[in-house]
Scaffold this motif. Sequence first.
Motif, mmCIF file in Angstrom:
data_model
loop_
_atom_site.group_PDB
_atom_site.id
_atom_site.type_symbol
_atom_site.label_atom_id
_atom_site.label_comp_id
_atom_site.label_asym_id
_atom_site.label_seq_id
_atom_site.Cartn_x
_atom_site.Cartn_y
_atom_site.Cartn_z
ATOM 1 N N GLY A 1 0.839 -1.195 0.000
ATOM 2 C CA GLY A 1 0.000 0.000 0.000
ATOM 3 C C GLY A 1 0.871 1.240 0.000
ATOM 4 N N LEU A 2 0.355 2.288 0.621
ATOM 5 C CA LEU A 2 1.107 3.540 0.669
ATOM 6 C C LEU A 2 2.421 3.361 1.413
ATOM 7 N N GLY A 3 2.471 2.376 2.309
ATOM 8 C CA GLY A 3 3.712 2.090 3.026
ATOM 9 C C GLY A 3 4.845 1.796 2.058
ATOM 10 N N ASN A 4 4.543 1.074 0.995
ATOM 11 C CA ASN A 4 5.571 0.703 0.021
ATOM 12 C C ASN A 4 5.827 1.814 -0.985
ATOM 13 N N LEU B 1 -7.696 -2.085 7.419
ATOM 14 C CA LEU B 1 -7.656 -1.294 8.651
ATOM 15 C C LEU B 1 -9.052 -1.142 9.239
ATOM 16 N N ALA C 1 -4.452 -6.877 12.184
ATOM 17 C CA ALA C 1 -5.062 -6.962 10.853
ATOM 18 C C ALA C 1 -4.912 -8.382 10.303
ATOM 19 N N SER D 1 -5.561 -1.642 1.506
ATOM 20 C CA SER D 1 -5.020 -1.495 2.860
ATOM 21 C C SER D 1 -6.024 -0.825 3.795
HETATM 22 N N1 PFF Z 1 0.583 -2.208 5.185
HETATM 23 C C1 PFF Z 1 -0.047 -1.002 4.739
HETATM 24 C C2 PFF Z 1 0.920 -0.236 3.870
HETATM 25 O O1 PFF Z 1 2.101 -0.597 3.788
HETATM 26 O O2 PFF Z 1 0.510 0.736 3.268
HETATM 27 C C3 PFF Z 1 -0.521 -0.150 5.888
HETATM 28 C C4 PFF Z 1 -1.310 -0.904 6.917
HETATM 29 C C5 PFF Z 1 -2.458 -1.592 6.534
HETATM 30 C C6 PFF Z 1 -0.874 -0.967 8.215
HETATM 31 C C7 PFF Z 1 -3.153 -2.338 7.460
HETATM 32 C C8 PFF Z 1 -1.546 -1.706 9.155
HETATM 33 C C9 PFF Z 1 -2.685 -2.390 8.756
HETATM 34 F F1 PFF Z 1 -3.333 -3.089 9.618
#
Ligand code: PFF
Length: 477
Positions: free
Chosen positions: A24-27, A326, A231, A322
Amino acid sequence: MAQARDQWGSRLGFVLAASGSAVGLGNLWKFPYIAWDNHGGAFVLVYLACIMVVGMPVMMSEIIIGRRAQTSPVPAFGELGHPRWAFVGWLGVASGIMILSFYCVIAGWSISSFVQCIKWSVSGYDAPANDAFGIFLAKGPLQLFLTATFMAITAWIVSRGISGGIEKATKILMPVLLGIMILLVLNSVSLSGFGEALRFLFNPDFSEFERHGVLEALGHAFFTLSLGMGAMITYGSYMKKSESITKASAAIVALDTVIALAACVIMYTVIFSFPEMKSQIGRSSVGMLFVTLPQMFYTKMGLGVLLGPVFYILVAFAALSSTISLLEVVVALLVDKLNWTRVKSTAVASGFIFFFSIFCALSLGASSWASTFEFFGTSDTGLGAALNNRFFADKQGFLALFDHFSANWMLPVGGLFITLFAGWVLSRKTSAEELDMVGPDGSTHWIFRTWLFFVRFVAPLGIGWIIVRVIMGEDFS
Ligand code: PFF
């Protein structure tokens, strides 16, 4: 009492949905900018170590807990252990609320980037002014509108249940996302900054490494893999018994890591190829995904006119899969614990979280109070200043504070308790059965024993050590 569980429809359902949650936005947004701020190489190495040593074992632990308990995290800890462990589930719910409230704001930017790209594709590219992104961030009503739109789409999908649209959508979207990423990486190879980008990413220089970097790497490992807040426990609770938790975890972790590194290669190559980009990024590298990349599409790529809009749709979908996970953590709790209908649970949860989103959306310049807010006050000296430094790395404004605190403190602390639970409270027999690693004679597979060693000792000691050292104010460089 848990009600009849919905399940992922296809064999691949879980892997796709869980990778959708992880990628997701994390990457695409966060990792490239925090790795940039932390000077690349050494940070990337520490991050990869966190993924292997902590990420993978915790991923397996969460899925084991979820699939075994067949319920959402708060009741799951009670049912498999003792009700006093339910606090870990509650901590996860709080993290989910905090993360979703700022995540939706950033996800909203992908909608506006998409619209911008369409405009450029139709009527020609005109280079934005250097401060265009800052001006965009400070438009309060627009930020609120984009955030609300994203939250509404998320809520609509979650209200429709588990095996409905999302599974089908991720099946198409994940391969397309991968395809476009490969195309963009191939395009990077032909640019002059490619070599320097690789050196920046993979050539560690520990002399530039700062104290908060190690906690940030650990926190990001949790954030990017969607760990530490339940999650994966929630998603695991919808997983079929016939699927392999080990294989699924390895696939999710590998995919997530490759996509994060590819995103960095693409963005850093642009930055190193065109020196003017560096000044564009300027004070804040937060906008990399939304500032650097569009310029590349329209100035340096033949197919950019087509790929630009498509890419931002994919960013939006990556974010959406994502945000769904959440929100699902909070909704599953209301459904399982209060027996509310899914629709009512979704409406209440999303409305409640949107309230916090308002503060985040206005903290990018629209409201100076919200943008400069510091949890322990704005004084530069004294205890408040010290606490702001230690726990928030001197960040200001709701969005930055929520982001920093949830990822760097709440997820690692949640993850610490989850590993302790999986390693010491859950019986060996239960976890070995879930991992399908007990022989007919009762002997266990070496992979199981390795996993157990990691969740009992390596991961908790690693997380605990980092947390304690950061609290004590140690310098890691
Ligand atoms: N993993 C998602 C990301 O990298 O964008 C963000 C995320 C989604 C964090 C769901 C925690 C979660 F439970």
